[in-house]
Scaffold this motif. Sequence first.
Motif, mmCIF file in Angstrom:
data_model
loop_
_atom_site.group_PDB
_atom_site.id
_atom_site.type_symbol
_atom_site.label_atom_id
_atom_site.label_comp_id
_atom_site.label_asym_id
_atom_site.label_seq_id
_atom_site.Cartn_x
_atom_site.Cartn_y
_atom_site.Cartn_z
ATOM 1 N N UNK A 151 0.842 -1.199 0.000
ATOM 2 C CA UNK A 151 0.000 0.000 0.000
ATOM 3 C C UNK A 151 0.882 1.255 0.000
ATOM 4 N N UNK A 152 0.573 2.141 -0.912
ATOM 5 C CA UNK A 152 1.206 3.459 -0.904
ATOM 6 C C UNK A 152 0.063 4.478 -0.856
ATOM 7 N N UNK A 153 -0.430 4.741 0.356
ATOM 8 C CA UNK A 153 -1.634 5.563 0.522
ATOM 9 C C UNK A 153 -1.304 7.050 0.514
ATOM 10 N N UNK A 154 -2.210 7.811 -0.053
ATOM 11 C CA UNK A 154 -2.100 9.269 -0.089
ATOM 12 C C UNK A 154 -2.526 9.853 1.261
ATOM 13 N N UNK A 155 -2.367 11.145 1.453
ATOM 14 C CA UNK A 155 -2.798 11.757 2.728
ATOM 15 C C UNK A 155 -4.276 11.551 3.031
ATOM 16 N N UNK A 156 -5.129 11.528 2.012
ATOM 17 C CA UNK A 156 -6.565 11.344 2.261
ATOM 18 C C UNK A 156 -7.056 9.941 1.914
ATOM 19 N N UNK A 157 -6.138 9.049 1.600
ATOM 20 C CA UNK A 157 -6.508 7.670 1.310
ATOM 21 C C UNK A 157 -6.951 7.413 -0.117
ATOM 22 N N UNK A 158 -7.030 8.469 -0.943
ATOM 23 C CA UNK A 158 -7.427 8.301 -2.339
ATOM 24 C C UNK A 158 -6.239 7.806 -3.164
ATOM 25 N N UNK A 159 -6.568 7.189 -4.305
ATOM 26 C CA UNK A 159 -5.519 6.708 -5.199
ATOM 27 C C UNK A 159 -5.452 7.636 -6.410
ATOM 28 N N UNK A 160 -4.267 8.168 -6.642
ATOM 29 C CA UNK A 160 -4.089 9.063 -7.788
ATOM 30 C C UNK A 160 -2.607 9.207 -8.065
ATOM 31 N N UNK A 161 -2.296 9.894 -9.152
ATOM 32 C CA UNK A 161 -0.903 10.168 -9.513
ATOM 33 C C UNK A 161 -0.731 11.651 -9.754
ATOM 34 N N UNK A 162 0.422 12.194 -9.349
ATOM 35 C CA UNK A 162 0.751 13.604 -9.585
ATOM 36 C C UNK A 162 1.778 13.649 -10.708
ATOM 37 N N UNK A 163 1.448 14.412 -11.739
ATOM 38 C CA UNK A 163 2.318 14.515 -12.909
ATOM 39 C C UNK A 163 3.131 15.798 -12.897
ATOM 40 N N UNK A 164 4.302 15.725 -13.544
ATOM 41 C CA UNK A 164 5.155 16.897 -13.666
ATOM 42 C C UNK A 164 4.762 17.736 -14.870
ATOM 43 N N UNK A 165 5.563 18.742 -15.153
ATOM 44 C CA UNK A 165 5.262 19.646 -16.254
ATOM 45 C C UNK A 165 5.333 18.933 -17.609
ATOM 46 N N UNK A 166 6.174 17.941 -17.700
ATOM 47 C CA UNK A 166 6.296 17.223 -18.961
ATOM 48 C C UNK A 166 5.258 16.135 -19.146
ATOM 49 N N UNK A 167 4.379 15.949 -18.194
ATOM 50 C CA UNK A 167 3.337 14.938 -18.301
ATOM 51 C C UNK A 167 3.708 13.609 -17.686
ATOM 52 N N UNK A 168 4.963 13.464 -17.243
ATOM 53 C CA UNK A 168 5.371 12.195 -16.626
ATOM 54 C C UNK A 168 4.917 12.163 -15.166
ATOM 55 N N UNK A 169 4.705 10.944 -14.672
ATOM 56 C CA UNK A 169 4.242 10.766 -13.292
ATOM 57 C C UNK A 169 5.416 10.970 -12.337
ATOM 58 N N UNK A 170 5.250 11.930 -11.431
ATOM 59 C CA UNK A 170 6.281 12.190 -10.428
ATOM 60 C C UNK A 170 6.032 11.421 -9.135
ATOM 61 N N UNK A 171 4.772 11.261 -8.759
ATOM 62 C CA UNK A 171 4.432 10.587 -7.499
ATOM 63 C C UNK A 171 3.061 9.948 -7.650
ATOM 64 N N UNK A 172 2.966 8.701 -7.246
ATOM 65 C CA UNK A 172 1.696 7.977 -7.374
ATOM 66 C C UNK A 172 1.325 7.373 -6.027
ATOM 67 N N UNK A 173 0.031 7.328 -5.772
ATOM 68 C CA UNK A 173 -0.496 6.714 -4.550
ATOM 69 C C UNK A 173 -1.450 5.599 -4.964
ATOM 70 N N UNK A 174 -1.190 4.388 -4.489
ATOM 71 C CA UNK A 174 -2.020 3.243 -4.851
ATOM 72 C C UNK A 174 -1.409 1.953 -4.334
ATOM 73 N N UNK A 175 -1.217 0.991 -5.233
ATOM 74 C CA UNK A 175 -0.652 -0.315 -4.855
ATOM 75 C C UNK A 175 0.623 -0.552 -5.661
ATOM 76 N N UNK A 176 1.689 -0.857 -4.946
ATOM 77 C CA UNK A 176 2.975 -1.105 -5.595
ATOM 78 C C UNK A 176 3.112 -2.599 -5.890
ATOM 79 N N UNK A 177 3.533 -2.914 -7.130
ATOM 80 C CA UNK A 177 3.655 -4.310 -7.583
ATOM 81 C C UNK A 177 5.082 -4.838 -7.524
ATOM 82 N N UNK A 178 6.009 -4.048 -6.993
ATOM 83 C CA UNK A 178 7.414 -4.459 -7.010
ATOM 84 C C UNK A 178 7.701 -5.766 -6.260
ATOM 85 N N UNK A 179 6.910 -6.178 -5.210
ATOM 86 C CA UNK A 179 7.194 -7.491 -4.599
ATOM 87 C C UNK A 179 7.117 -8.655 -5.588
#
Length: 411
Positions: A115-143
Amino acid sequence: MEPYQSTTPFGRRSLTLAHLATQVAASSRPPERVVHKWQIFRTICTARPRLGLSERALSVLNALLTFHPETALSGDDDLIVFPSNQQLALRAHGMPASTLRRHLSALVDAGLIIRRDSPNGKRYARKGRGGEIELAFGFELSPLVVRAEEFELFAAEIEADARALKLARERITICRRDIAKMIAAGVEEGVPTRRGGQGPADWQEVHAGFRAIVEGIPRSATCAELEPIAETLSQLADDIVSLLKDHIKTQNLSANESHSGRHIQSSNPDPLIELEPSLRKGGGARAEPEQQTPRMPEGSYPLGMVLQACPDIADYAKTGISNWRDFLATAAVVRPMLGISPSAWEEAQRVMGEVQAAVVVACILERSAAINSAGGYLRGLTVRAAAGEFSLGPILMAQINSKLRDQKRRA
């Protein structure tokens, strides 16, 4: 300012040391490692029993994987997916929200996602000026990348166990068939046992021991439970083969000494007539070669249903059971093995009819471990049948239902 990645879950959800250990392992994943997401998913499906997950939890994992745009999961990618519960539930085949949350928690506890939860528990991604994702809140699949080798090891162990279990079941099935048919051959040929008895009495003892082993097989057995049983049956089969071989050698020696040529067995193919003289037409008269196939009385049950309820009798058939005549011949072979006397058998045939008496014998064989005296049990049923208090249908249906329940347990 560098973004801070959340470690603890939002709301009332607690953080455990196991959750933290999964996060530590995920943070140290090698960047060069790459896994195919659907291949690792199939591996996890195989390893599911070792991971303690349900099938529905895996369907949620499958839905999460569909939100990652790439087929490959690599160690240097951002592997966070952030679907809403509504979208995730739709891809999980309309799973209710409460059920979805429960299975997401199960995946987190099993260390498959983080779990990578946001401050309010919502799942979303914050994008930079170039449109790339800088920070995402949700579920990480790296395991899934970090633990790929562990999952493959679990899957290999489960497949090996399943193969060993299958081999043990196959060995038991073959031994059961061989032992049953060899005992039947010993009874028909009058082969004496090593204890010097003539046929039926000692073969009854061998058959009783065989049935005791078979009835002791657990309904949902593990490989460790089946292997000793398979070994015991194999040893019993070897002993009976040795007994029959010794008899063949003795017969050959006797034939050579008396210069009487080869031993020629009866060419009559009807084992029912050979084993049950009382069934011959006209008492002791020789039966005609052409006889009509016996039929069940009107209102009785089809052969397929009887064999479904009493499958063990097929082990004693010479060439399988395809009609009622084969069934009657096989019942005649089984009857002396169970210790049913000729008088009890004849009385049961007279009262119940030839075919229904044979079906009762098949039912007794199926439950032989729970019946102390097969002959006394048959006599009791005969008395009830004579008084009109006995019906074959409930017995057959009870055995069919019992076997269906066993199949469901195994499944």
